[in-house]
Design a protein around this motif. Structure first.
Motif, short mmCIF file in Angstrom:
data_model
loop_
_atom_site.label_atom_id
_atom_site.label_comp_id
_atom_site.label_asym_id
_atom_site.label_seq_id
_atom_site.Cartn_x
_atom_site.Cartn_y
_atom_site.Cartn_z
N GLU A 21 0.83 -1.20 0.00
CA GLU A 21 0.00 0.00 0.00
C GLU A 21 0.86 1.26 0.00
N PHE A 53 -3.34 -0.53 -2.79
CA PHE A 53 -4.06 0.65 -2.29
C PHE A 53 -3.18 1.88 -2.41
N ASP A 55 -3.59 6.27 -1.46
CA ASP A 55 -4.46 7.40 -1.06
C ASP A 55 -3.83 8.70 -1.56
N SER A 56 -4.44 9.83 -1.20
CA SER A 56 -3.97 11.10 -1.78
C SER A 56 -2.54 11.41 -1.35
N VAL A 59 -0.38 9.48 -3.61
CA VAL A 59 -0.32 10.11 -4.93
C VAL A 59 0.60 11.34 -4.87
N GLU A 87 -8.46 4.14 -10.38
CA GLU A 87 -9.65 4.93 -10.06
C GLU A 87 -9.26 6.14 -9.19
N VAL A 88 -8.36 5.90 -8.22
CA VAL A 88 -7.89 7.01 -7.36
C VAL A 88 -7.08 8.01 -8.20
#
Lengths: 106, 372
Positions: A21, A53, A55-56, A59, A87-88
């Motif tokens: 992740e 996974f 998350d922002s 990113v 998708e994120v």
């Protein structure tokens, strides 16, 4: 869950395979690994087949890594991005910002 | 082995070692104890041991001595001494019974001076308390930026809530009426958590409030906010997802610009279906010269627009399952007939139930707009 980064180099191309992740707790692992990229490398491929996974914060970290590499004139590609991770990226507008050609499937 | 200088060993030991009679008169103390007490061994006669203790420690040692003399044992006893110079010495150690000819005559103590550790602990505790107080104040300030008094708009109702994961966070939400009597809906999420995210949240709030009364074009506002935040975001390698919409109560049209934020969900009453507000660009902080686009949608009576931050969609339960967009859409379909405050409350409660008591790991902000 942690993040594992495996690197495989053939001189000019470096493949970094991300497993696990990419979030606030693991983003520095990627940053540290990229800091060690050899000057001879011309292309870095981030293989995300096993990245489950993001998350922002992940990113944000990824983006700073890509910007850093581009600043050194190193080309960056993201390969085998899974649907949920894409998708994120898509919601945040990463394909618009970096260009769709950055993403590729093996 | 008979020549071991035990007296010298005890006297030079780093620990504070002492022996008292039953009444608390000091029979013996080693060099470390005298030194710690700022006393000169040769000049100190007839010391009543209890007099060297703080009042709370006197009560504690009286109980401990009673236990030891009755055959019990006392370990890890904390005794605080007051030295001749008035300094407080914190110690921790054990008491054992001292026997002579089979009869208990007094107590024998071996204690460690833990003053520096205790003072460091106290300082850390003080700092923690001060930091907590500052955080609490920051929380009050940040909470005050949330639209507690919801704007009133003709022909529509609005509700908003925020669930904070920490004292301060990176979720941003603002609602206001613009110069041309439109409802301004701003929602955003700063990358990361805690104080750094909260600082950007406050900056975003200030820039939006500054520009929202200067322009009625969402894209223009988002361009300005991006250019204002870009230097700091670029410097700190951070990003903000941001959605800004203007709802016109006369035309019932919503015009919006989406900078990398989760697309709001629109429940269409006529079709009984949900759709997403499709037009979107990348987040704030991506490029300084970004030109954000605008989308618009015509709303009709009964339609519900649901704005949220990713803490809701990505909230995970104990089985690591995400709350997800599908659940949000289903809940909107099931509860669209209710007023906005009830819709928001139901989704909020469903989310908390879904977490199964697990505290949310990210802030969650919800705004519901319903057209009458």
């Amino acid at each position: 869950m942690m993040l594992e980064v495996q690197s495989l180099s053939d001189g000019e191309t470096l493949v970094l395979s991300l497993k696990g992740e990419l979030d606030i707790g693991t983003v520095d692992i990627l940053k540290n690994d990229v800091e060690e990229v050899n000057k001879d490398v011309k292309t870095v491929i981030l293989d995300m087949k096993h990245l489950s996974f993001v998350d922002s914060t992940g990113v944000g970290g990824l983006l700073s890594v890509i910007r850093g590499l581009r600043y050194e004139n190193i080309k960056v590609k993201m390969r085998n991005v899974t649907e949920s991770v894409y998708e994120v990226f898509d919601i945040l507008g990463l394909p618009l910002l970096l260009g769709k050609e950055v993403f590729e499937q093996e | 082995m008979n020549n071991i200088p035990l007296n010298e060993l005890v006297d030079k030991a780093k620990n504070l070692i002492f022996l008292t009679d039953k009444d608390g008169n000091l029979l013996y103390a080693n060099h470390s104890w005298y030194k710690a007490m700022d006393l000169n061994k040769n000049e100190s006669k007839n010391i009543v041991f209890y007099d060297t203790l703080c009042s709370e420690s006197r009560a504690r040692i009286a109980d401990a001595v009673k236990t030891v003399l009755e055959g019990g044992s006392v370990e890890r006893l904390n005794l605080d001494f007051i030295t001749k110079a008035g300094r407080k010495i914190y110690t921790e150690g054990n008491l054992t019974c001292y026997y002579a000819n089979g009869r208990p005559l007094g107590v024998f103590g071996i204690f460690q001076d833990i003053t520096s550790q205790k003072l460091a602990d106290n300082e850390l505790m003080e700092r923690t308390l001060r930091f907590q107080a500052e955080l609490q104040l920051a929380n009050i300030i940040q909470t005050s930026l949330f639209p507690i008094n919801l704007p009133q708009i003709q022909g529509a109702g609005v509700a908003a809530t925020v669930i904070s994961a920490n004292e301060v966070g990176g979720d941003y939400c603002d609602l206001f009426i613009t110069n041309q009597q439109r409802l301004g809906i701003a929602i955003g999420d700063v990358m990361g958590k805690g104080i750094p995210a909260a600082l950007f949240m406050v900056l975003t709030y200030a820039f939006v409030r500054n520009y929202a009364f200067e322009t009625e074009k969402p894209s223009e506002l988002v361009n300005w906010v991006n250019r204002s935040l870009f230097p700091q975001l670029d410097f700190s390698q951070s990003l903000v997802t941001f959605f800004y919409g203007l709802y016109d109560p006369v035309t019932k049209e919503l015009i919006y610009t989406n900078a990398g934020h989760n697309p709001p969900v629109v429940y269409r009453a006529a079709a009984g279906e949900c759709e997403l507000l499709k037009v979107r660009d990348y987040f704030i902080g991506g490029r300084y010269d970004a030109e954000y686009r605008e989308g618009k949608t015509q709303l009709k009576p009964g339609d519900v627009v649901f704005f949220y931050t990713d803490g809701l969609k990505e909230g995970r339960n104990k089985s690591e399952e995400q709350f997800g967009i599908r659940r949000i859409k289903t809940l909107l379909k099931e509860n669209h007939a209710l007023d906005p405050a009830s819709i928001q409350e139901i989704i909020h409660n469903e989310f908390l139930q879904f977490l199964e008591g697990k505290p949310p790991s990210d802030d969650v902000t919800i705004v519901v707009l319903k057209i009458h």
